[in-house]
Design an enzyme around this catalytic site. Structure first.
Site, PDB file in Angstrom:
ATOM      1  N   SER A   9       4.327   4.673   1.925  1.00  0.00           N
ATOM      2  CA  SER A   9       3.842   3.341   2.300  1.00  0.00           C
ATOM      3  C   SER A   9       2.711   2.948   1.367  1.00  0.00           C
ATOM      4  O   SER A   9       1.652   3.584   1.337  1.00  0.00           O
ATOM      5  CB  SER A   9       3.330   3.346   3.738  1.00  0.00           C
ATOM      6  OG  SER A   9       2.511   2.209   3.943  1.00  0.00           O
ATOM      7  N   HIS A  34       7.964   1.875   0.865  1.00  0.00           N
ATOM      8  CA  HIS A  34       7.786   1.222   2.163  1.00  0.00           C
ATOM      9  C   HIS A  34       6.673   0.193   1.996  1.00  0.00           C
ATOM     10  O   HIS A  34       5.551   0.523   1.616  1.00  0.00           O
ATOM     11  CB  HIS A  34       7.427   2.260   3.221  1.00  0.00           C
ATOM     12  CG  HIS A  34       7.279   1.703   4.597  1.00  0.00           C
ATOM     13  ND1 HIS A  34       8.352   1.489   5.431  1.00  0.00           N
ATOM     14  CD2 HIS A  34       6.178   1.315   5.291  1.00  0.00           C
ATOM     15  CE1 HIS A  34       7.918   0.995   6.586  1.00  0.00           C
ATOM     16  NE2 HIS A  34       6.595   0.874   6.524  1.00  0.00           N
ATOM     17  N   ASP A  36       4.477  -2.722   3.634  1.00  0.00           N
ATOM     18  CA  ASP A  36       4.013  -3.220   4.936  1.00  0.00           C
ATOM     19  C   ASP A  36       3.516  -4.653   4.826  1.00  0.00           C
ATOM     20  O   ASP A  36       2.499  -4.923   4.186  1.00  0.00           O
ATOM     21  CB  ASP A  36       2.888  -2.316   5.458  1.00  0.00           C
ATOM     22  CG  ASP A  36       3.413  -0.978   5.940  1.00  0.00           C
ATOM     23  OD1 ASP A  36       4.340  -0.974   6.775  1.00  0.00           O
ATOM     24  OD2 ASP A  36       2.912   0.068   5.481  1.00  0.00           O
ATOM     25  N   MET A  38       1.982  -7.696   6.865  1.00  0.00           N
ATOM     26  CA  MET A  38       1.273  -8.000   8.128  1.00  0.00           C
ATOM     27  C   MET A  38       0.697  -9.404   8.060  1.00  0.00           C
ATOM     28  O   MET A  38       0.149  -9.806   7.036  1.00  0.00           O
ATOM     29  CB  MET A  38       0.132  -7.013   8.341  1.00  0.00           C
ATOM     30  CG  MET A  38       0.532  -5.560   8.278  1.00  0.00           C
ATOM     31  SD  MET A  38      -0.854  -4.508   8.757  1.00  0.00           S
ATOM     32  CE  MET A  38      -0.198  -2.896   8.310  1.00  0.00           C
ATOM     33  N   HIS A  75       8.733  -3.686   5.696  1.00  0.00           N
ATOM     34  CA  HIS A  75       8.447  -3.571   7.126  1.00  0.00           C
ATOM     35  C   HIS A  75       7.677  -4.818   7.547  1.00  0.00           C
ATOM     36  O   HIS A  75       6.488  -4.953   7.266  1.00  0.00           O
ATOM     37  CB  HIS A  75       7.640  -2.285   7.360  1.00  0.00           C
ATOM     38  CG  HIS A  75       7.239  -2.063   8.779  1.00  0.00           C
ATOM     39  ND1 HIS A  75       6.278  -1.139   9.139  1.00  0.00           N
ATOM     40  CD2 HIS A  75       7.662  -2.629   9.935  1.00  0.00           C
ATOM     41  CE1 HIS A  75       6.135  -1.157  10.456  1.00  0.00           C
ATOM     42  NE2 HIS A  75       6.944  -2.058  10.961  1.00  0.00           N
ATOM     43  N   MET A  77       5.823  -6.832   9.761  1.00  0.00           N
ATOM     44  CA  MET A  77       5.001  -6.884  10.984  1.00  0.00           C
ATOM     45  C   MET A  77       4.469  -8.308  11.118  1.00  0.00           C
ATOM     46  O   MET A  77       3.280  -8.578  10.962  1.00  0.00           O
ATOM     47  CB  MET A  77       3.880  -5.847  10.898  1.00  0.00           C
ATOM     48  CG  MET A  77       4.407  -4.425  11.049  1.00  0.00           C
ATOM     49  SD  MET A  77       3.211  -3.178  10.548  1.00  0.00           S
ATOM     50  CE  MET A  77       3.534  -3.153   8.799  1.00  0.00           C
ATOM     51  N   MET A 168       8.353   3.311  15.592  1.00  0.00           N
ATOM     52  CA  MET A 168       6.936   3.404  15.221  1.00  0.00           C
ATOM     53  C   MET A 168       6.298   4.598  15.913  1.00  0.00           C
ATOM     54  O   MET A 168       6.474   4.801  17.115  1.00  0.00           O
ATOM     55  CB  MET A 168       6.184   2.129  15.623  1.00  0.00           C
ATOM     56  CG  MET A 168       6.508   0.906  14.784  1.00  0.00           C
ATOM     57  SD  MET A 168       6.252   1.096  13.001  1.00  0.00           S
ATOM     58  CE  MET A 168       4.491   1.444  12.913  1.00  0.00           C
ATOM     59  N   GLY A 173      -0.256  -1.792  12.377  1.00  0.00           N
ATOM     60  CA  GLY A 173      -1.433  -2.559  11.969  1.00  0.00           C
ATOM     61  C   GLY A 173      -2.305  -1.865  10.947  1.00  0.00           C
ATOM     62  O   GLY A 173      -2.883  -2.518  10.090  1.00  0.00           O
ATOM     63  N   PHE A 174      -2.370  -0.534  11.027  1.00  0.00           N
ATOM     64  CA  PHE A 174      -3.293   0.177  10.145  1.00  0.00           C
ATOM     65  C   PHE A 174      -2.712   1.509   9.695  1.00  0.00           C
ATOM     66  O   PHE A 174      -1.989   2.145  10.456  1.00  0.00           O
ATOM     67  CB  PHE A 174      -4.629   0.429  10.863  1.00  0.00           C
ATOM     68  CG  PHE A 174      -5.295  -0.847  11.297  1.00  0.00           C
ATOM     69  CD1 PHE A 174      -6.140  -1.535  10.428  1.00  0.00           C
ATOM     70  CD2 PHE A 174      -5.048  -1.383  12.555  1.00  0.00           C
ATOM     71  CE1 PHE A 174      -6.727  -2.732  10.818  1.00  0.00           C
ATOM     72  CE2 PHE A 174      -5.628  -2.584  12.955  1.00  0.00           C
ATOM     73  CZ  PHE A 174      -6.479  -3.258  12.086  1.00  0.00           C
ATOM     74  N   GLY A 175      -3.077   1.907   8.479  1.00  0.00           N
ATOM     75  CA  GLY A 175      -2.738   3.241   8.007  1.00  0.00           C
ATOM     76  C   GLY A 175      -3.737   4.257   8.552  1.00  0.00           C
ATOM     77  O   GLY A 175      -4.757   3.879   9.136  1.00  0.00           O
ATOM     78  N   GLY A 176      -3.419   5.523   8.392  1.00  0.00           N
ATOM     79  CA  GLY A 176      -4.367   6.576   8.716  1.00  0.00           C
ATOM     80  C   GLY A 176      -4.580   6.868  10.195  1.00  0.00           C
ATOM     81  O   GLY A 176      -5.539   7.532  10.568  1.00  0.00           O
ATOM     82  N   ASP A 202       7.436   6.023  11.262  1.00  0.00           N
ATOM     83  CA  ASP A 202       6.352   5.411  10.480  1.00  0.00           C
ATOM     84  C   ASP A 202       5.044   5.489  11.259  1.00  0.00           C
ATOM     85  O   ASP A 202       4.930   4.938  12.348  1.00  0.00           O
ATOM     86  CB  ASP A 202       6.732   3.946  10.199  1.00  0.00           C
ATOM     87  CG  ASP A 202       5.677   3.194   9.402  1.00  0.00           C
ATOM     88  OD1 ASP A 202       4.775   3.836   8.834  1.00  0.00           O
ATOM     89  OD2 ASP A 202       5.784   1.950   9.340  1.00  0.00           O
ATOM     90  N   GLY A 203       4.089   6.217  10.663  1.00  0.00           N
ATOM     91  CA  GLY A 203       2.756   6.315  11.235  1.00  0.00           C
ATOM     92  C   GLY A 203       2.347   7.747  11.500  1.00  0.00           C
ATOM     93  O   GLY A 203       2.963   8.439  12.304  1.00  0.00           O
ATOM     94  N   GLY A 204       1.345   8.208  10.767  1.00  0.00           N
ATOM     95  CA  GLY A 204       0.795   9.541  11.006  1.00  0.00           C
ATOM     96  C   GLY A 204       1.651  10.695  10.519  1.00  0.00           C
ATOM     97  O   GLY A 204       1.413  11.845  10.904  1.00  0.00           O
ATOM     98  N   GLY A 224       1.937   7.103   4.345  1.00  0.00           N
ATOM     99  CA  GLY A 224       0.978   6.341   3.554  1.00  0.00           C
ATOM    100  C   GLY A 224      -0.173   7.197   3.097  1.00  0.00           C
ATOM    101  O   GLY A 224      -0.191   7.697   1.968  1.00  0.00           O
TER     102      GLY A 224
HETATM  103  C1  DX5 Z   1       1.242   0.938  10.028  1.00  0.00           C
HETATM  104  C2  DX5 Z   1       2.219   0.840   8.891  1.00  0.00           C
HETATM  105  C3  DX5 Z   1       2.491   2.123   8.242  1.00  0.00           C
HETATM  106  C4  DX5 Z   1       1.280   2.785   7.612  1.00  0.00           C
HETATM  107  C5  DX5 Z   1       1.437   4.248   7.756  1.00  0.00           C
HETATM  108  O1  DX5 Z   1       1.209  -0.274  10.696  1.00  0.00           O
HETATM  109  O2  DX5 Z   1       3.448   0.311   9.340  1.00  0.00           O
HETATM  110  O3  DX5 Z   1       3.538   1.993   7.291  1.00  0.00           O
HETATM  111  O4  DX5 Z   1       1.090   2.481   6.266  1.00  0.00           O
HETATM  112  O5  DX5 Z   1       0.308   4.857   7.268  1.00  0.00           O
HETATM  113  P1  DX5 Z   1      -0.003   6.391   7.542  1.00  0.00           P
HETATM  114  O6  DX5 Z   1       1.123   7.162   6.960  1.00  0.00           O
HETATM  115  O7  DX5 Z   1      -1.303   6.594   6.858  1.00  0.00           O
HETATM  116  O8  DX5 Z   1      -0.078   6.549   9.044  1.00  0.00           O
HETATM  117 ZN    ZN Z   2       5.187   0.449   8.007  1.00  0.00          ZN
END
Ligand code: DX5
Ligand code: ZN
Length: 246
Positions: A9, A34, A36, A38, A75, A77, A168, A173-176, A202-204, A224
């Site tokens: 991502s 990927h 994102d 938003m 993706h 959002m 999901m 909304g956010f990475g990390g 996707d996520g974590g 990501g």
């Molecule tokens: C979150 C995004 C993800 C995000 C994942 O809303 O859809 O694609 O970038 O980031 P990580 O892998 O850091 O959780």
């Molecule tokens: Zn995503």
């Protein structure tokens, strides 16, 4: 299940040098990008739109087949996802993955066909995405149960069946953020019902959490911060792929 696909991502990439970040992650072993999108409305954060996708497209070779290397996995959002299909097709998107929750809330007034009497629905949107020559993905937020997808996935109208489901594993909304292991029963249930379908998480996702996702049956892995934050991104990509392969 289908082949493992690793999709870094770019949300965690250096936005000031995005083209190079994209080509670097591809040469480090990524299958897809990927991307994102938003809108600050469907999710409480904003990223970028189609113009940025247009600018990064020349940095990554177009896939030679459906779901091939270089697939731009967008993706979305965003609210009213049907409004941006044509724009993203033009920008170089290959797979347009919208949120089930956003499609449900779209109004008939601006349905894909432009006909006010036609109700926008996930099925209609999938048909529209396919008509534009794109693959269609459908995403569900953590609080949305997967069984809402079964009527869509089991449709007799093949043009209205998505090519991928995104489960999901964080609130979008956010990475990390931290991986939500309690989403794995959804993945497991989907994999049991649809052995050949592309199931994305996707996520974590990281070296620490990948085994849970792989065991549940996910084959498309988004990561990501785990990839872009790594000292050795190619080692992370390899480890993620091996976990899904085994
Ligand atoms: C979150 C995004 C993800 C995000 C994942 O809303 O859809 O694609 O970038 O980031 P990580 O892998 O850091 O959780
Ligand atoms: Zn995503």
């Amino acid at each position: 299940s289908p082949t493992p696909i690793i999709a870094p991502s770019i949300l965690s990439a250096d936005f000031a040098a995005l083209g190079k970040a994209c080509s670097d992650t591809m040469s480090q072993g990524a299958d897809w990008l990927h991307i994102d999108i938003m809108d600050g409305h469907f999710v409480p954060n904003m990223t970028f739109g189609a113009p940025v996708v247009t600018m990064i497209r020349p940095h990554v070779e177009k896939p030679s087949s459906a779901f091939g290397r270089g697939t731009f996995d967008c993706h979305m959002m965003i609210a009213e996802p049907h409004r941006w299909v044509k724009e993203f097709k033009k920008a170089g998107c290959d797979l347009y993955c919208f949120h089930y929750e956003a499609a449900l809330q779209s109004t008939a007034a601006d349905s894909p066909s432009g006909q006010t009497e036609e109700k926008t629905s996930p099925a209609k949107l999938i048909r529209f995405i396919h008509e534009q020559g794109l693959r269609a993905g459908i995403a569900v937020k953590p609080k949305t149960p997967v069984d809402v997808l079964y009527p869509i996935l089991d449709s007799e109208n093949k043009e209205e069946v998505p090519d991928m489901v995104l489960v999901m594993t964080v609130e979008p909304g956010f990475g990390g953020q931290s991986f939500m292991a309690d989403m794995m029963p959804k993945v497991k249930e989907l994999r049991e019902k649809y052995p050949e379908m592309n199931i994305e998480v996707d996520g974590g996702l990281s070296k620490k959490t990948i085994d849970q996702a792989a065991d549940a049956g996910a084959n498309v892995i988004v990561a990501g911060s785990a990839v872009f934050g790594a000292k050795d991104p190619s080692e992370v990509i390899t480890k993620l792929r091996e976990a899904v392969e085994k």
